[in-house]
Design a protein around this motif. Structure first.
Motif, mmCIF file in Angstrom:
data_model
loop_
_atom_site.group_PDB
_atom_site.id
_atom_site.type_symbol
_atom_site.label_atom_id
_atom_site.label_comp_id
_atom_site.label_asym_id
_atom_site.label_seq_id
_atom_site.Cartn_x
_atom_site.Cartn_y
_atom_site.Cartn_z
ATOM 1 N N ARG A 181 -4.634 1.995 8.107
ATOM 2 C CA ARG A 181 -4.159 1.504 6.813
ATOM 3 C C ARG A 181 -3.149 2.465 6.203
ATOM 4 O O ARG A 181 -2.149 2.037 5.612
ATOM 5 C CB ARG A 181 -5.340 1.312 5.862
ATOM 6 C CG ARG A 181 -6.161 0.068 6.141
ATOM 7 C CD ARG A 181 -7.315 -0.052 5.167
ATOM 8 N NE ARG A 181 -6.837 -0.246 3.804
ATOM 9 C CZ ARG A 181 -6.769 -1.427 3.199
ATOM 10 N NH1 ARG A 181 -7.114 -2.532 3.850
ATOM 11 N NH2 ARG A 181 -6.362 -1.521 1.947
ATOM 12 N N LEU A 182 -3.399 3.763 6.350
ATOM 13 C CA LEU A 182 -2.470 4.753 5.814
ATOM 14 C C LEU A 182 -1.120 4.677 6.523
ATOM 15 O O LEU A 182 -0.070 4.648 5.870
ATOM 16 C CB LEU A 182 -3.073 6.148 5.965
ATOM 17 C CG LEU A 182 -2.182 7.315 5.555
ATOM 18 C CD1 LEU A 182 -1.744 7.199 4.099
ATOM 19 C CD2 LEU A 182 -2.911 8.642 5.801
ATOM 20 N N GLU A 183 -1.142 4.631 7.833
ATOM 21 C CA GLU A 183 0.114 4.601 8.592
ATOM 22 C C GLU A 183 0.895 3.320 8.297
ATOM 23 O O GLU A 183 2.125 3.345 8.200
ATOM 24 C CB GLU A 183 -0.190 4.717 10.082
ATOM 25 C CG GLU A 183 1.009 5.076 10.933
ATOM 26 C CD GLU A 183 0.621 5.568 12.313
ATOM 27 O OE1 GLU A 183 1.524 6.039 13.032
ATOM 28 O OE2 GLU A 183 -0.569 5.498 12.688
ATOM 29 N N GLU A 184 0.189 2.217 8.144
ATOM 30 C CA GLU A 184 0.853 0.943 7.866
ATOM 31 C C GLU A 184 1.359 0.869 6.423
ATOM 32 O O GLU A 184 2.436 0.326 6.169
ATOM 33 C CB GLU A 184 -0.128 -0.200 8.120
ATOM 34 C CG GLU A 184 0.443 -1.583 7.847
ATOM 35 C CD GLU A 184 -0.573 -2.678 8.101
ATOM 36 O OE1 GLU A 184 -0.310 -3.831 7.687
ATOM 37 O OE2 GLU A 184 -1.629 -2.401 8.692
ATOM 38 N N GLY A 185 0.605 1.417 5.479
ATOM 39 C CA GLY A 185 0.933 1.240 4.071
ATOM 40 C C GLY A 185 1.794 2.308 3.461
ATOM 41 O O GLY A 185 2.343 2.122 2.361
ATOM 42 N N ALA A 186 1.945 3.451 4.130
ATOM 43 C CA ALA A 186 2.770 4.526 3.578
ATOM 44 C C ALA A 186 4.237 4.128 3.590
ATOM 45 O O ALA A 186 4.723 3.519 4.545
ATOM 46 C CB ALA A 186 2.564 5.810 4.373
ATOM 47 N N THR A 187 4.941 4.462 2.523
ATOM 48 C CA THR A 187 6.383 4.212 2.470
ATOM 49 C C THR A 187 7.181 5.468 2.756
ATOM 50 O O THR A 187 8.381 5.383 3.032
ATOM 51 C CB THR A 187 6.782 3.665 1.090
ATOM 52 O OG1 THR A 187 6.395 4.592 0.070
ATOM 53 C CG2 THR A 187 6.111 2.318 0.830
ATOM 54 N N SER A 188 6.555 6.626 2.692
ATOM 55 C CA SER A 188 7.238 7.891 2.970
ATOM 56 C C SER A 188 7.009 8.288 4.419
ATOM 57 O O SER A 188 5.936 8.067 4.986
ATOM 58 C CB SER A 188 6.703 9.000 2.055
ATOM 59 O OG SER A 188 5.347 9.285 2.365
#
Length: 220
Positions: A181-188
């Motif tokens: 979820r972090l890798e998919e949702g991060a924008t930076s």
């Protein structure tokens, strides 16, 4: 203690592997715990901003060089302006709006997605039984990913026989869902890179130490 370990958990617990576990946890855990602009992580961000990516990828434990290169490069580029990452950190982990990647295990393993769920209770009981500690703020659940990652370093140095059970029963069953979820949702690029190198490192640790990961159902 940790008498329930199987022979598989004990395999691979040599000094080099334990040092690698401590390095990974010490290098990455603070990024999940502290807001980028806080004093607690200033030196760590500076270290990543000056990272020699090629050399670091050569030496990063448990991860193949070609896999580590991209994630570490993204972290190096983003670390230079850590204060610009504060809003991203809050959006991902803190809120007040709906968090993109809540960092607590029970959010993923409990049907209702609540804090202090069964996953928290099982971890708390294990910590009490084995005299281990996950340092969290008052009135916060122990199954915070960053805090659990930080605890790996202490276990590797002080209680290595407990590493396999801690990983296989309490962290690795849900951490891939969180990191995905972090890798998919991060924008930076920084947080995408952080998710990637953390995921690769934990996968490598699991292989190196032959961790038997408990199967759990995730709901998010």
């Amino acid at each position: 203690m940790c008498e329930r370990e199987t022979s598989g958990y004990r395999a691979g617990l040599d000094e080099e592997a334990l040092l690698g576990v401590s390095f990974v946890s010490d290098s990455l855990a603070p990024f999940f715990i502290f807001e980028p602009g806080s004093a607690e992580v200033g030196e760590l961000y500076e270290a990543f901003a000056g990272l020699e990516v090629s050399a670091a990828a050569d030496e990063w434990p448990f991860v193949a060089r070609e896999d580590a290169l991209g994630a570490l490069a993204a972290m190096r580029e983003g670390a230079a302006d850590r204060f610009s990452l504060n809003d991203e950190f809050r959006r991902l982990f803190v809120g007040p709006q709906s968090k993109v990647a809540p960092p607590w295990g029970s959010v993923y393993t409990d049907r209702d997605g609540a804090l202090f769920g069964r996953t928290t209770g099982e971890l708390r009981a294990w910590l009490r039984e084995h005299g281990a500690v996950v340092a969290v703020e008052p009135n916060m659940p122990e199954d915070h990913f960053g805090r659990m990652l930080a605890a790996l370093s202490r276990l590797a140095s002080d209680r290595p026989a407990c590493l396999g059970e801690f990983l296989g029963q309490h962290l690795l069953p849900w951490s891939p869902r969180f990191l995905g979820r972090l890798e998919e949702g991060a924008t930076s690029g920084f947080f995408k890179g952080l998710a990637g190198i953390t995921r690769l490192s934990l996968e490598g640790i699991g292989r190196e130490l032959r961790i038997e990961v408990r199967s759990v159902r995730t709901y998010r």
